[in-house]
Design an enzyme around this catalytic site. Structure first.
Site, PDB file in Angstrom:
ATOM      1  CG  ASP A  41      12.512 -12.718  27.790  1.00 27.09           C
ATOM      2  OD1 ASP A  41      11.665 -13.489  28.301  1.00 27.09           O
ATOM      3  OD2 ASP A  41      12.266 -11.530  27.526  1.00 27.09           O
TER       4      ASP A  41
ATOM      5  N   GLY B  90       7.527 -12.338  28.038  1.00 28.58           N
ATOM      6  CA  GLY B  90       6.487 -11.849  28.925  1.00 28.58           C
ATOM      7  C   GLY B  90       5.147 -11.809  28.205  1.00 28.58           C
ATOM      8  CB  SER B  91       3.743  -9.692  25.679  1.00 30.21           C
ATOM      9  OG  SER B  91       4.753  -9.419  24.709  1.00 30.21           O
TER      10      SER B  91
ATOM     11  N   GLY C 128       7.359  -9.643  21.130  1.00 30.14           N
ATOM     12  CA  GLY C 128       8.708  -9.428  20.578  1.00 30.14           C
ATOM     13  C   GLY C 128       9.313 -10.733  20.093  1.00 30.14           C
ATOM     14  CD  GLU C 129       9.420 -12.626  23.632  1.00 30.42           C
ATOM     15  OE1 GLU C 129       8.273 -12.187  23.386  1.00 30.42           O
ATOM     16  OE2 GLU C 129      10.170 -12.113  24.486  1.00 30.42           O
TER      17      GLU C 129
ATOM     18  CG  HIS D 278      -7.057 -21.716   9.023  1.00 31.05           C
ATOM     19  ND1 HIS D 278      -8.063 -20.785   8.899  1.00 31.05           N
ATOM     20  CD2 HIS D 278      -7.682 -22.914   9.177  1.00 31.05           C
ATOM     21  CE1 HIS D 278      -9.250 -21.383   8.978  1.00 31.05           C
ATOM     22  NE2 HIS D 278      -9.041 -22.675   9.164  1.00 31.05           N
ATOM     23  CG  ASN D 279      -2.187 -19.221   9.993  1.00 35.61           C
ATOM     24  OD1 ASN D 279      -2.719 -19.248  11.101  1.00 35.61           O
ATOM     25  ND2 ASN D 279      -2.698 -18.526   8.993  1.00 35.61           N
TER      26      ASN D 279
HETATM   27  O1  LIG Z   1       7.619 -10.154  26.055  1.00 37.77           O
HETATM   28  C1  LIG Z   1       8.647  -9.585  25.840  1.00 37.77           C
HETATM   29  C2  LIG Z   1       8.910  -8.892  24.557  1.00 37.77           C
HETATM   30  O2  LIG Z   1       7.769  -8.856  23.757  1.00 37.77           O
HETATM   31  C3  LIG Z   1       9.696  -9.505  26.913  1.00 37.77           C
HETATM   32  O3  LIG Z   1       9.760 -10.730  27.574  1.00 37.77           O
HETATM   33  C4  LIG Z   1       9.322  -8.406  27.889  1.00 37.77           C
HETATM   34  O4  LIG Z   1       9.268  -7.168  27.196  1.00 37.77           O
HETATM   35  C5  LIG Z   1      10.335  -8.342  29.031  1.00 37.77           C
HETATM   36  O5  LIG Z   1       9.953  -7.293  29.910  1.00 37.77           O
HETATM   37  P1  LIG Z   1      10.836  -6.849  31.158  1.00 37.77           P
HETATM   38  O6  LIG Z   1      12.241  -6.545  30.648  1.00 37.77           O
HETATM   39  O7  LIG Z   1      10.135  -5.618  31.676  1.00 37.77           O
HETATM   40  O8  LIG Z   1      10.846  -8.009  32.139  1.00 37.77           O
END
Ligand SMILES: O=C(CO)[C@H](O)[C@H](O)COP(=O)(O)O
Length: 148
Positions: A8, A67-68, A71-72, A99-100
């Site tokens: 994203d 970002g983290s 979610g992906e 392992h996975n």
């Molecule tokens: O990592 C993510 C989901 O896990 C997204 O990239 C993140 O939440 C996006 O954040 P924002 O809309 O505040 O830029």
């Protein structure tokens, strides 16, 4: 080897960087977007087709970014046949393969530098699953549940 990649907005720069570095290293890369920076876009429409493409093409691997990366990873794991691992260092990337037998790696673009991210991805795509019995048995148990 073909590598499917998606992001994203939050890892847009990282995605472009990884595509370039992977291609320089001789990998064939399929870019599932985002193709333009849009601060309001959502990751599932990019990540899910990317994960589906990995399952559709035996031997390919996937890289999903946000970002983290949380979610992906969650979105990718909704696709039947995907084993997506979140990795924020090289050791986790290596273990995800050894392992996975993970076929998708998820990274948070806001969590490490571009260079560190490339090291993580490179480790993932160059590490083989050795197929040790105990790991295969555990993966089979997951697949059995998935297919039930
Ligand atoms: O990592 C993510 C989901 O896990 C997204 O990239 C993140 O939440 C996006 O954040 P924002 O809309 O505040 O830029």
């Amino acid at each position: 080897m073909r590598i499917h990649i998606a992001t994203d907005h939050a890892a847009f720069e990282l995605k472009n960087y990884l595509v370039e570095r992977l291609q320089e290293d001789g990998f064939e890369v399929v870019d599932h977007g985002a193709h333009e920076y849009d601060a309001l876009d959502d990751y599932p429409p990019f990540v899910i087709p990317c994960a589906e493409a990995v399952v559709a093409e035996d031997g390919s691997l996937g890289v999903v970014l946000g970002g983290s990366g949380n979610g992906e990873q969650i979105a990718a794991n909704k696709v039947k046949g995907v084993r997506a691992a979140l990795a924020y260092n090289v050791e986790l990337a290596r273990l995800a393969r050894e392992h996975n037998d993970a076929n998708v790696i998820s990274l948070g673009g806001r969590m490490q530098s571009l260079e560190e991210s490339y090291d993580i991805v490179k480790t993932f795509v160059t590490t083989q699953f050795p197929g040790e019995d105990r790991h295969q048995r555990r993966i089979d148990l997951i697949s059995e549940y998935e297919n039930r």
